[in-house]
Design an enzyme around this catalytic site. Structure first.
Site, PDB file in Angstrom:
ATOM      1  N   GLY A 148       0.829  -1.198   0.000  1.00 49.40           N
ATOM      2  CA  GLY A 148       0.000   0.000   0.000  1.00 49.40           C
ATOM      3  C   GLY A 148       0.863   1.247   0.000  1.00 49.40           C
ATOM      4  O   GLY A 148       2.067   1.202   0.283  1.00 49.40           O
ATOM      5  N   CYS A 149       0.242   2.380  -0.289  1.00 48.57           N
ATOM      6  CA  CYS A 149       0.990   3.629  -0.393  1.00 48.57           C
ATOM      7  C   CYS A 149       1.504   4.105   0.970  1.00 48.57           C
ATOM      8  O   CYS A 149       2.691   4.406   1.130  1.00 48.57           O
ATOM      9  CB  CYS A 149       0.145   4.701  -1.066  1.00 48.57           C
TER      10      CYS A 149
END
Length: 345
Positions: A148-149
């Site tokens: 994920g970011c």
């Protein structure tokens, strides 16, 4: 290589198109969508006019398996978990940009994402695709769980510290902020112009789905790590994540030593840039690029360490990292298709 992108109409999918279009090892990319089949990608994204007028195709696993070596899943969570097992059975490699294969424990996924988990036997095949930590495992992987970011910015910022310095684990505080593109392209009241312009707000307080991913990954650096304090804020800008991380070491340490430690950790990682002493990165300085920039300091007055880690959430936090992982899987230059400098201003 022939690649397919499922979910090409989202922001992450559009960035994959941009990167793969100039990728020297990709002979062909094909675009798929469950909602906009037979519509040209340039109709959804006019900036691709004359660059890619390819029509989106319906998802047909058997046909796609015949025509693709690798499939990128740029889909919302829950979809890849259903489609990926069939691709793997057909000998097609998968790079998943959703959260469906990031967790060792399916119960954790179901608790935080409120969706049914992928089969355990498929989860066990997945390699977590934070390239700087798992490069060797990625080389031979058939299924990549792209991080994920927020976890990308946070883990890259904290991992060297937890691995090498005794830290009071109860003092770790992660204050993260993201641009609006992180919420995706689908219309939403909370991310509309009138709601977000000239506004700044916290969201998913104490319950962001990236929390267990961060904890799981950081435990590789320090197995004693417990629950972390992590909260997210929405900033009225399009791209970028800044994770400002605070913690207290158990012994005094100099800023020079900290910086040397980080430089040593990332010495062979071309997309992590450790900033010089007294310099802290801004999101604009990685905009449109696959870089993660990190600044670090020790406050002798308070005895606290501060780490600032920034990425472009759509590139290093999604599509760029996915292509970086593809390059490692192919055994080619890791930066192929990703060497462009940040866009500034």
């Amino acid at each position: 290589m022939r690649v397919a992108i499922i979910g090409a109409t989202g922001y992450g999918g559009a960035e994959l198109v941009r990167i793969l279009h100039q990728h020297t090892a990709i002979s062909e990319y094909t675009l798929y969508s469950s909602s906009q089949a037979e519509v040209a990608i340039s109709d959804s994204y006019p900036h691709l006019t004359t660059i890619s007028n390819q029509k989106l195709q319906s998802i047909n696993i058997e046909e796609m398996s015949k025509n693709s070596d690798v499939v990128f899943m740029a889909t919302p969570s829950g979809i890849s978990g259903e489609l990926t097992p069939s691709f793997l059975e057909n000998g097609v490699k998968v790079i998943d940009l959703s959260g469906d294969f990031r967790f060792n424990d399916p119960d954790v996924y179901e608790t935080w994402y409120k969706k049914a988990s992928a089969p355990r036997e498929v989860l066990e095949k997945a390699v977590y695709g934070l390239t700087e930590l798992n490069r060797e495992q990625i080389k031979n992987a058939r299924l990549i769980a792209n991080p994920g970011c927020y976890p990308t910015a946070t883990v890259l910022g904290l991992f060297p510290l937890l691995k090498n310095v005794a830290v009071d684990l109860d003092t770790i505080i992660i204050d993260a902020k993201s641009g609006v593109s992180g919420a995706g392209r689908k219309a939403n009241i909370g991310t509309s112009y009138c709601e977000i312009n000239e506004n700044f707000r916290i969201y998913k307080v104490n319950e962001h789905q990236h929390i267990p991913e961060i904890e799981q990954t950081l435990k590789l650096a320090n197995s004693n790590l417990g629950p972390i304090k992590f909260n997210t804020h929405l900033v009225p800008m399009t791209r970028g994540i800044m994770a400002t991380i605070y913690c207290k070491p158990l012994c005094k340490i100099s800023e020079k030593t900290l910086r040397e430690l980080y430089q040593h950790q990332y010495d062979n990682d071309r997309f992590v840039r450790v900033r010089k002493m007294g310099e802290y990165p801004a999101t604009k300085e990685v905009y449109g690029s696959n870089y993660c920039d990190i600044g670090i300091t020790f406050d002798e007055r308070t005895g606290w360490i501060t780490i600032v880690s920034v990425i472009d959430n759509l590139i290093k936090g999604a599509a760029g990292q996915a292509v970086q992982n593809l390059n490692v899987m192919l055994g080619i230059d890791e930066g192929t298709g990703l060497y462009g400098p940040p866009v500034f201003p």
